[in-house]
Design an enzyme around this catalytic site. Structure first.
Site, PDB file in Angstrom:
ATOM      1  CB  ALA A  64     -12.664  -4.555  -2.006  1.00 27.29           C
ATOM      2  CB  VAL A 107      -0.454  -4.840   5.267  1.00 31.41           C
ATOM      3  CG1 VAL A 107      -1.322  -5.272   6.446  1.00 31.41           C
ATOM      4  CG2 VAL A 107      -0.842  -3.439   4.806  1.00 31.41           C
ATOM      5  N   PRO A 110      -1.637   2.735   4.127  1.00 30.27           N
ATOM      6  CG  PRO A 110      -2.480   0.584   3.795  1.00 30.27           C
ATOM      7  CD  PRO A 110      -2.806   2.035   3.576  1.00 30.27           C
ATOM      8  CE  LYS A 150      -4.831  -0.103  -2.690  1.00 26.86           C
ATOM      9  NZ  LYS A 150      -6.103  -0.162  -1.952  1.00 26.86           N
TER      10      LYS A 150
END
Length: 333
Positions: A83, A187, A184, A159
């Protein structure tokens, strides 16, 4: 005895596929929701892929509050902390998403270490390992991005700061819990629920004919199913403890994504744009294009990135990118 895994943010795109992967492997899965009213929707989405039986449970917990996290962690062997707040945050400033991502991560880690979980796998972002664009350096797991670098929007700043906080926190922990982070790229892949789509919005907008002429933007792409598999490998592999892993397959320009859609989707792709805007025109239009404004530093740039570490140590093997793009498009309404 069946092991239990907590997946945070069960309504999310990546979290949904992590839940599916874990259930298919025989784990018992518990997932957090901000409100339990979303439980039926998540159950239905998961059931479209696998039979959860009695092995899927839910609990209410929010990244912005301490409430519920101890109960969510009770009896869990592992945690996939997926999350994170979504959005560019352009209208509120570059640090607008940092508090919920940073503080929420620390809430999860405090509860996890208190509960004695074996390992937390945290979903970060490839941007957290991106050097300055003009440096010529390759993005790999040894690189730590500078959150003050103007190339990053609010989401990527959040992030960077959240992952850094996670590693700093775990360095102070005296206990068995381990941390692994997965980083990642963009996505894509088939959706399970029509919310929290993140990067998938790019495909959806192209199918709708937006933008009418494309900027020269490109993305390192990872399939959501391959990303879920990598999370589980990072959770169980002894070699993954204390490591970062970039997850990305091929790089595609937006025009190449559009061409893939037109080639494979036939009449469904009639609105997909064919024209590309020259870079000078994009820069002139940026003040009037809020969706694009935060990506302005990446116009016309293909930065170098490697996922060799994940391939070598965890067997990461991304599927063909055209399959990812078409499966993503076919899952959209």
């Amino acid at each position: 005895m069946t092991e239990t895994v907590l997946v945070t943010g069960g309504t999310g795109f990546v979290a949904g596929w992590c839940i599916v992967n874990l259930l298919e492997r025989g784990y018992t899965v518990r997932t957090t929701l901000r409100t339990l009213s979303r439980e039926p929707a998540v159950r239905s989405a998961v059931a479209s892929q696998t039979d959860a039986g009695t092995r899927l449970g839910f609990c209410a917990a929010d990244l912005t509050s301490d409430d519920g996290w101890d109960a969510a962690m009770a009896g869990c062997n592992y945690v996939l902390h997926v999350a994170s707040p979504l959005g560019t945050g352009a209208e509120k400033g570059r640090n607008s998403l940092t508090a919920p991502a940073h503080d929420g991560t620390l809430r999860v880690l405090r509860a996890a270490t208190k509960a004695g979980v074996k390992r937390v796998v945290m979903t970060s972002a490839a941007a957290t390992a991106r050097p300055p664009l003009a440096s010529g350096k390759v993005s790999d797991e040894t690189v730590w991005a500078d959150p003050d670098d103007p190339q990053f929007d609010a989401y990527r700043v959040s992030k960077i700061r959240a992952e850094r906080a996670a590693w700093d926190f775990m360095a102070t922990v005296d206990g068995p819990a381990e941390l692994t982070t997965v980083l990642p790229g963009a996505v894509f892949g088939p959706i399970l629920m029509r919310e929290n789509l993140g990067s998938v919005d790019i495909i959806q907008r192209l199918l709708q004919g937006n933008p009418a002429a494309m900027p020269q933007l490109g993305f390192w792409i990872v399939d959501v199913r391959d990303l879920a598999e990598l999370h589980v490998q990072a959770m169980t592999s002894p070699a993954a403890a204390g490591q970062r892993f970039i997850a990305a397959g091929d790089f595609l320009w937006m025009r190449e994504i559009a061409a893939t859609l037109r080639t494979d989707l036939g009449h469904r792709a009639t609105k997909v744009p064919t024209r590309q805007l020259p870079n000078f025109a994009v820069k002139l239009l940026l003040p009037f294009m809020p969706r694009l404004k935060t990506l302005a530093p990446l116009i016309g740039r293909k930065f170098q990135l490697t996922s060799e570490k994940a391939r070598r140590q965890l067997g990461f093997s991304p599927r063909p990118v055209a399959e990812t793009i078409i499966d993503c498009a076919n899952s959209l309404p």
